[in-house]
Structure formats: structure tokens, C-alpha cells
Design a protein around this motif. Structure first.
Motif, PDB file in Angstrom:
ATOM      1  N   CYS A   1       0.814  -1.228   0.000  1.00  0.00           N
ATOM      2  CA  CYS A   1       0.000   0.000   0.000  1.00  0.00           C
ATOM      3  C   CYS A   1       0.841   1.268   0.000  1.00  0.00           C
ATOM      4  O   CYS A   1       0.319   2.340   0.232  1.00  0.00           O
ATOM      5  CB  CYS A   1      -0.914   0.000   1.232  1.00  0.00           C
ATOM      6  SG  CYS A   1      -1.979  -1.424   1.318  1.00  0.00           S
ATOM      7  N   ASN A   2       2.120   1.146  -0.225  1.00  0.00           N
ATOM      8  CA  ASN A   2       3.084   2.250  -0.206  1.00  0.00           C
ATOM      9  C   ASN A   2       2.806   3.239   0.931  1.00  0.00           C
ATOM     10  O   ASN A   2       2.857   4.451   0.771  1.00  0.00           O
ATOM     11  CB  ASN A   2       3.154   2.954  -1.575  1.00  0.00           C
ATOM     12  CG  ASN A   2       2.080   3.996  -1.824  1.00  0.00           C
ATOM     13  OD1 ASN A   2       0.948   3.833  -1.389  1.00  0.00           O
ATOM     14  ND2 ASN A   2       2.443   5.061  -2.511  1.00  0.00           N
ATOM     15  N   ASN A   3       2.559   2.681   2.115  1.00  0.00           N
ATOM     16  CA  ASN A   3       2.262   3.518   3.279  1.00  0.00           C
ATOM     17  C   ASN A   3       3.574   3.977   3.916  1.00  0.00           C
ATOM     18  O   ASN A   3       3.963   3.528   4.988  1.00  0.00           O
ATOM     19  CB  ASN A   3       1.414   2.731   4.289  1.00  0.00           C
ATOM     20  CG  ASN A   3       0.889   3.613   5.414  1.00  0.00           C
ATOM     21  OD1 ASN A   3       1.111   4.817   5.426  1.00  0.00           O
ATOM     22  ND2 ASN A   3       0.177   3.005   6.341  1.00  0.00           N
ATOM     23  N   TRP A   4       4.250   4.872   3.219  1.00  0.00           N
ATOM     24  CA  TRP A   4       5.569   5.310   3.684  1.00  0.00           C
ATOM     25  C   TRP A   4       5.468   6.177   4.933  1.00  0.00           C
ATOM     26  O   TRP A   4       6.451   6.366   5.644  1.00  0.00           O
ATOM     27  CB  TRP A   4       6.270   6.066   2.553  1.00  0.00           C
ATOM     28  CG  TRP A   4       6.366   5.259   1.309  1.00  0.00           C
ATOM     29  CD1 TRP A   4       5.786   5.521   0.102  1.00  0.00           C
ATOM     30  CD2 TRP A   4       7.051   4.017   1.140  1.00  0.00           C
ATOM     31  NE1 TRP A   4       6.068   4.534  -0.807  1.00  0.00           N
ATOM     32  CE2 TRP A   4       6.852   3.594  -0.195  1.00  0.00           C
ATOM     33  CE3 TRP A   4       7.811   3.211   1.990  1.00  0.00           C
ATOM     34  CZ2 TRP A   4       7.391   2.420  -0.701  1.00  0.00           C
ATOM     35  CZ3 TRP A   4       8.352   2.027   1.487  1.00  0.00           C
ATOM     36  CH2 TRP A   4       8.142   1.647   0.164  1.00  0.00           C
TER      37      TRP A   4
ATOM     38  N   LEU B   1       5.267   9.848   0.583  1.00  0.00           N
ATOM     39  CA  LEU B   1       6.464  10.064   1.382  1.00  0.00           C
ATOM     40  C   LEU B   1       6.650  11.559   1.617  1.00  0.00           C
ATOM     41  O   LEU B   1       6.851  12.331   0.683  1.00  0.00           O
ATOM     42  CB  LEU B   1       7.690   9.485   0.676  1.00  0.00           C
ATOM     43  CG  LEU B   1       9.028   9.725   1.377  1.00  0.00           C
ATOM     44  CD1 LEU B   1       9.056   8.995   2.720  1.00  0.00           C
ATOM     45  CD2 LEU B   1      10.184   9.279   0.509  1.00  0.00           C
ATOM     46  N   VAL B   2       6.557  11.947   2.873  1.00  0.00           N
ATOM     47  CA  VAL B   2       6.793  13.336   3.256  1.00  0.00           C
ATOM     48  C   VAL B   2       8.024  13.356   4.155  1.00  0.00           C
ATOM     49  O   VAL B   2       7.993  12.873   5.286  1.00  0.00           O
ATOM     50  CB  VAL B   2       5.579  13.925   4.002  1.00  0.00           C
ATOM     51  CG1 VAL B   2       5.880  15.355   4.429  1.00  0.00           C
ATOM     52  CG2 VAL B   2       4.334  13.864   3.121  1.00  0.00           C
TER      53      VAL B   2
ATOM     54  N   PHE C   1      11.065  -5.362  -4.143  1.00  0.00           N
ATOM     55  CA  PHE C   1      11.243  -4.035  -4.724  1.00  0.00           C
ATOM     56  C   PHE C   1      10.905  -4.107  -6.209  1.00  0.00           C
ATOM     57  O   PHE C   1      11.372  -4.988  -6.922  1.00  0.00           O
ATOM     58  CB  PHE C   1      12.698  -3.597  -4.523  1.00  0.00           C
ATOM     59  CG  PHE C   1      12.966  -2.156  -4.818  1.00  0.00           C
ATOM     60  CD1 PHE C   1      12.795  -1.198  -3.830  1.00  0.00           C
ATOM     61  CD2 PHE C   1      13.402  -1.752  -6.061  1.00  0.00           C
ATOM     62  CE1 PHE C   1      13.073   0.149  -4.088  1.00  0.00           C
ATOM     63  CE2 PHE C   1      13.669  -0.417  -6.328  1.00  0.00           C
ATOM     64  CZ  PHE C   1      13.503   0.528  -5.332  1.00  0.00           C
ATOM     65  N   THR C   2      10.081  -3.162  -6.686  1.00  0.00           N
ATOM     66  CA  THR C   2       9.675  -3.165  -8.092  1.00  0.00           C
ATOM     67  C   THR C   2      10.243  -1.997  -8.883  1.00  0.00           C
ATOM     68  O   THR C   2      10.090  -1.943 -10.096  1.00  0.00           O
ATOM     69  CB  THR C   2       8.140  -3.135  -8.202  1.00  0.00           C
ATOM     70  OG1 THR C   2       7.647  -1.922  -7.626  1.00  0.00           O
ATOM     71  CG2 THR C   2       7.518  -4.333  -7.502  1.00  0.00           C
ATOM     72  N   GLY C   3      10.867  -1.054  -8.201  1.00  0.00           N
ATOM     73  CA  GLY C   3      11.459   0.074  -8.909  1.00  0.00           C
ATOM     74  C   GLY C   3      10.477   1.159  -9.283  1.00  0.00           C
ATOM     75  O   GLY C   3      10.797   2.026 -10.110  1.00  0.00           O
ATOM     76  N   GLN C   4       9.287   1.163  -8.686  1.00  0.00           N
ATOM     77  CA  GLN C   4       8.338   2.229  -8.969  1.00  0.00           C
ATOM     78  C   GLN C   4       8.794   3.525  -8.311  1.00  0.00           C
ATOM     79  O   GLN C   4       9.658   3.542  -7.442  1.00  0.00           O
ATOM     80  CB  GLN C   4       6.941   1.820  -8.495  1.00  0.00           C
ATOM     81  CG  GLN C   4       6.393   0.615  -9.265  1.00  0.00           C
ATOM     82  CD  GLN C   4       4.985   0.251  -8.871  1.00  0.00           C
ATOM     83  OE1 GLN C   4       4.254   1.067  -8.336  1.00  0.00           O
ATOM     84  NE2 GLN C   4       4.598  -0.985  -9.125  1.00  0.00           N
ATOM     85  N   GLN C   5       8.190   4.616  -8.741  1.00  0.00           N
ATOM     86  CA  GLN C   5       8.674   5.935  -8.372  1.00  0.00           C
ATOM     87  C   GLN C   5       8.726   6.136  -6.858  1.00  0.00           C
ATOM     88  O   GLN C   5       9.715   6.643  -6.323  1.00  0.00           O
ATOM     89  CB  GLN C   5       7.784   7.014  -8.995  1.00  0.00           C
ATOM     90  CG  GLN C   5       8.204   8.434  -8.620  1.00  0.00           C
ATOM     91  CD  GLN C   5       7.284   9.474  -9.236  1.00  0.00           C
ATOM     92  OE1 GLN C   5       6.504   9.153 -10.131  1.00  0.00           O
ATOM     93  NE2 GLN C   5       7.361  10.696  -8.760  1.00  0.00           N
TER      94      GLN C   5
ATOM     95  N   VAL D   1      11.938   6.531  -1.720  1.00  0.00           N
ATOM     96  CA  VAL D   1      12.267   6.061  -0.374  1.00  0.00           C
ATOM     97  C   VAL D   1      13.725   5.636  -0.303  1.00  0.00           C
ATOM     98  O   VAL D   1      14.438   5.976   0.655  1.00  0.00           O
ATOM     99  CB  VAL D   1      11.334   4.895   0.026  1.00  0.00           C
ATOM    100  CG1 VAL D   1      11.816   4.229   1.304  1.00  0.00           C
ATOM    101  CG2 VAL D   1       9.911   5.395   0.204  1.00  0.00           C
ATOM    102  N   ALA D   2      14.182   4.872  -1.296  1.00  0.00           N
ATOM    103  CA  ALA D   2      15.580   4.453  -1.323  1.00  0.00           C
ATOM    104  C   ALA D   2      16.511   5.662  -1.357  1.00  0.00           C
ATOM    105  O   ALA D   2      17.543   5.698  -0.662  1.00  0.00           O
ATOM    106  CB  ALA D   2      15.831   3.547  -2.518  1.00  0.00           C
ATOM    107  N   GLU D   3      16.134   6.654  -2.148  1.00  0.00           N
ATOM    108  CA  GLU D   3      16.960   7.870  -2.235  1.00  0.00           C
ATOM    109  C   GLU D   3      17.011   8.592  -0.898  1.00  0.00           C
ATOM    110  O   GLU D   3      18.072   9.050  -0.455  1.00  0.00           O
ATOM    111  CB  GLU D   3      16.400   8.790  -3.313  1.00  0.00           C
ATOM    112  CG  GLU D   3      17.196  10.074  -3.488  1.00  0.00           C
ATOM    113  CD  GLU D   3      16.623  10.977  -4.567  1.00  0.00           C
ATOM    114  OE1 GLU D   3      17.335  11.914  -4.981  1.00  0.00           O
ATOM    115  OE2 GLU D   3      15.465  10.748  -4.978  1.00  0.00           O
TER     116      GLU D   3
END
Length: 498
Positions: free
Chosen positions: A339-342, A378-379, A400-404, A409-411
Motif C-alpha cells: 500500500c506504499n504507506n511510507w 512520502l513526506v 522491490f519493483t522500482g516504482q517511483q 524512499v531508497a533515495e
């Protein structure tokens, strides 16, 4: 000719039967008793070994399971167990396992009498472990014999049933029991399980598996020596909207806690949790439940285990929550449920000042080539969390799928991890032209600014991660997309096509 026949004679020689009797008994004890008895056809020497076996395991699956056995005028399974128990010699029975789960005939009073007699016989032979599985008793309650509660040799008890009732004595119960595993399904009455978990004075390991029934139930777990507790509940479609259980846990020496409650139907009150070292929490909310209530109960639960050192946590769609500070947490495994709940990640980083090892999983994430980029939530906090500045040394990002949003997050982690030593990113082998390759991801990541000059970044193909891309249908993708849109209010590009 004599020299040629000698190797053949050696090949035909029964060398197994020449092993010491104790060794042969140990070998046979590794088989279930039905198979062990059948070995009597191998050699005359083996005829009576089965009467000395320390482990007796009886499974009704090897016997006729329907009314067809009525032609025998008795139940072959019950007769077989009767005969084995009657002919067992005076040696100890270390383990007694009984599984009666495949019967299509009615469970009758006579069956209860037989099982009680077998358990009593095992107790007389100084039983150490009892494994009992009774399912579909046709409405009849089976009460464990009172002799079992006061057995002075029993150390391990495993019970799986939807019909067993417990009536432990007030004092002198399970004086040596250290391991208890209980599985239940839709109990019609709360009494079968309520009284069992507070009468084991030396219990160290407790596991509870079950499907909540139609009745709300308060369960008290009071075990002064308990070190490991596992509660795994499954959702029953008939009762999943009704209140389930409230667990009151008093275990001052508890070190390991594992909780799996996919619909989070129960409440958990953990007292005296200061000794807790490791916890694994798997929760999920439903769109039919109040997300505020889900967040409040999750926050309360995490607050009661905030002194853990190792935490594995999974809760899809958790929003508007507030975490306690995890001062002693040094290892965190966080599953985001696709759910990309960053926001959840950032909150844990802020509340874990001494975190050293981080594992991120985006289990259930839709395949790269099935879904356009999610708008990242991501804030970045204005001030980097303390763990990124002073303690976080290793990061692993799995599935990891490499989506934006994942790249962002990795950055962020690479840029702000000032003492970071390694970052490992696990991706699947590309099966579509739209998926990034290992080399492409590596090149992108190498361009990111690093807060730690010694940090090593490694992209790894995860050969075990194929099921996440092969089993998701279009309807499942659409359902996941719609649910995410409803609960998260995040703009999502609808590119799912028939």
C-alpha cells in the motif's frame, strides 16, 4: 563360483535386523504406529518391537472413514488402538498422538470411554507429550480426564478440537507442563477455552490457534513462567463482523510474542511486558470497520510492547496513528502490504532512536507492469530521525519493483543515513519489457547522494519472489486499487485493462 556367490549372500543379508534392539525401536518410533506394526512382516525378530515403542501415533486416515466399516461390526481404528495399548509392555510411553478427524460416523459415548482409557494408560506409562486431535464430534463435548491435569510427567500438551471442554482443578494442575498448543474452531460455548490458560504454573511456551466463534469471550492468560506466546486467529466469514475475544495477558517473564489477527477482531491487554524482547505483529483492517478505531487499537497495542528489541510489524492501510517511542528497538521488519504507506515507515524511524537494522517488505505489491506509478505519500521530515544520523547501519528492501515511490524512499534513506554500511535491494527477475533490470536499478541508485561515504549498495535478484506476480488476477488488481483509493484518498491512475 563360491567367490561369486559370497557378494550375493552379503547383499541378501539382513543387516538392519542385526542392529541393537534399542536402535531398532528408535527407528520404528519415527514411523506412525500403523506403519510400525506392519513391519512385523519383515522379520520374525521384528514381531514384538512395536509393543515397546516409546512414541505411539494413531491416525484414523489409514482406516475406513465412512459407514463402510460397519461390516466389521466395530470401528477398525478404535479396535487397532485398543489392541496396541493393551499389548504395550511396561516401558515408558514418551509421546502419545491420537488424531480422529476423518470419521463420518457419529461420535458416541463409547468413543469417549475408549479415549479416556488410552490417555489413562499413557499416563501410567509416564507420558511426556500428548497430541490430541478431535474434530466433528457431532455436538458432543469431550472432557479431558481429570488424571491428565494432575499428571506429574506431562511436559507437552497439544490439542486440536472443536468439541473438547476443559475442567481443570483449582490447585495442583499441570505441575510440569511447559509447552501448551491449543487449536479450536467456532466454539459454541466460551467455557471450553476460558479456563485453561491460567492453571499452568511452570508453562513456558503457549500457542493459541483458532477461528472466533459467535460469542464474545474474555480470555485471561496468567502464567508466571511464560516466555513465548503465540496467538494466531483466522477470520470466519460467518462471524467476522461480530465482536470476538479480549485477551488479558499477565506474563511477567514473556520474551517472545507473536500475534496474527488478520481482521483485528480481538483486543489485547498486555500487562507486565517489561521483559519482552521480540515481537511479531500481523494485523489488517477491513474497509467495513472504522479506520479510527483500528488506528486507536493498533496504537494501544504497540504502546504495550514499546520496550521490544526486535519487532516485525504488518498492518495494511493503517492511518492517523501515533506511536510510542521504541527506545530499545534495534531491529525492525516492516511490511507495508503493498500500500506504499511510507508514512508508517517515517513514523517508526522517528520513534526508534537506536534502530540499527531495518528490513522493508512491500508484500502484496501489484506487479510493475500491471499498474502505473502510485502517487507517493512520502513526506520527508524537516529534521532527519535520530536513527538515520547515529545508529542505522543496514537496510534491506525486499519485493522491490522500482516504482517511483520506492525509488524516492531508497533515495531518502541513502541520503540521510549518515552511518549506513549496507543497503540491499531485492528484486524479481524481469519477465516483462516494462520491468527494470538489475543493472538499470543499480545505475539509478549509484547516482543518488549518500550520507555515508562507506555505504555499499547491492541489488539482488530474489529467485523466491515469483508467486507475487503469477497469482494476481485482473479482478484482484482492480479490487486492490479500488480499496486503496477509498481508504487512502490517493490519486491512482486506473490502467487496469481487461
Amino acid at each position: 563360483m563360491a567367490s561369486e556367490s559370497k557378494p550375493q549372500e552379503e547383499a541378501d543379508e539382513d543387516r538392519i535386523s542385526k542392529l541393537p534392539d534399542d536402535v531398532l525401536c528408535h527407528i520404528l518410533s519415527l514411523l506412525d504406529t500403523h506403519e510400525a506394526v506392519r513391519t512385523t512382516i519383515l522379520s520374525k525378530k521384528w514381531n514384538n518391537f512395536w509393543t515397546s515403542l516409546p512414541n505411539l501415533e494413531f491416525y484414523d486416515k489409514y482406516f475406513p472413514t465412512s459407514y463402510s466399516w460397519l461390516e466389521y461390526e466395530c470401528d477398525p481404528f478404535m479396535t487397532f488402538v485398543d489392541r496396541v495399548m493393551l499389548l504395550h509392555d511396561s516401558k515408558d510411553i514418551r509421546k502419545f498422538s491420537l488424531s480422529r478427524m476423518h470419521r463420518e460416523v457419529e461420535f458416541v459415548v463409547e468413543d469417549v470411554y475408549h479415549i479416556h482409557r488410552w490417555i489413562d494408560a499413557a499416563i501410567e506409562h509416564n507420558i511426556v507429550e500428548l497430541d490430541l486431535s478431535l474434530v466433528d464430534c457431532k455436538g458432543m463435548n469431550f472432557y479431558l480426564p481429570q488424571s491428565l491435569y494432575t499428571c506429574t510427567t506431562l511436559v507437552v500438551l497439544k490439542v486440536e478440537s472443536n468439541c473438547i471442554s476443559y475442567d481443570p482443578p483449582i490447585t495442583g494442575c499441570f505441575p510440569r507442563l511447559k509447552v501448551l498448543v491449543v487449536s479450536f474452531t467456532n466454539p459454541d460455548s466460551p467455557d471450553p477455552v476460558r479456563r485453561l490458560f491460567s492453571c499452568c504454573p511452570v508453562l513456558e511456551d503457549l500457542a493459541i490457534y483458532g477461528y472466533p466463534g459467535r460469542d464474545a469471550l474474555d480470555i485471561t492468560i496468567s502464567a508466571p513462567e511464560l516466555k513465548t506466546l503465540k496467538i494466531h486467529l483466522s477470520c470466519n466469514e460467518y462471524y467476522m463482523y461480530d465482536p470476538a475475544y479480549t485477551f488479558n495477558i499477565d506474563a511477567p517473564k514473556l520474551e517472545n510474542f507473536s500475534l496474527k489477527d488478520p481482521w483485528f477482531l480481538s483486543n489485547y491487554h498486555l500487562e507486565n511486558g517489561n521483559s519482552l524482547v521480540k515481537a511479531k505483529i500481523v494485523l489488517n483492517d477491513s474497509e467495513d470497520y472504522d479506520p479510527i478505531d483500528f488506528a486507536d487499537r493498533t496504537t494501544a497495542l504497540l504502546g504495550r510492547i514499546s520496550n521490544v528489541e526486535c519487532l516485525s510489524f504488518s498492518a495494511a492501510f493503517l492511518e492517523d496513528f501515533h506511536l510510542s517511542t521504541f527506545d530499545t528497538l534495534y531491529q525492525l521488519e516492516l511490511s507495508l502490504g503493498g500500500c506504499n504507506n511510507w508514512e508508517l515507515l517515517i513514523e517508526f524511524l522517528k520513534k526508534s532512536p537506536n534502530l540499527k537494522h531495518l528490513v522493508l517488505k512491500n508484500k502484496g505489491r501489484l506487479p510493475y507492469f500491471e499498474l502505473d506509478e502510485l502517487e507517493s505519500n512520502l513526506v520527508s521530515p524537516p529534521v532527519s530521525p535520530n536513527c538515520l544520523l547515529s545508529s542505522l547501519e543496514t537496510i534491506s528492501i525486499k519485493q522491490f519493483t522500482g516504482q517511483q515511490d520506492e525509488m524516492e524512499v531508497a533515495e531518502y534513506l541513502l541520503k540521510n543515513g549518515e552511518v549506513l554500511k549496507t543497503m540491499k535491494i531485492y528484486i524479481m527477475n524481469p519477465r516483462s519489457t516494462g520491468e527494470p533490470t538489475k543493472e538499470e536499478l543499480s545505475n539509478k541508485l549509484l547516482m543518488y547522494e549518500k550520507g555515508s561515504k562507506t555505504c555499499q549498495v547491492e541489488v539482488i535478484y530474489d529467485e523466491n519472489w515469483t508467486k507475487y506476480t503469477n497469482v494476481i488476477s485482473c479482478s484482484e488488481i482492480r479490487e486492490s486499487v479500488e480499496k486503496y483509493k477509498r481508504l487512502s484518498n490517493v490519486r491512482l491512475v486506473n490502467v487496469v485493462k481487461e
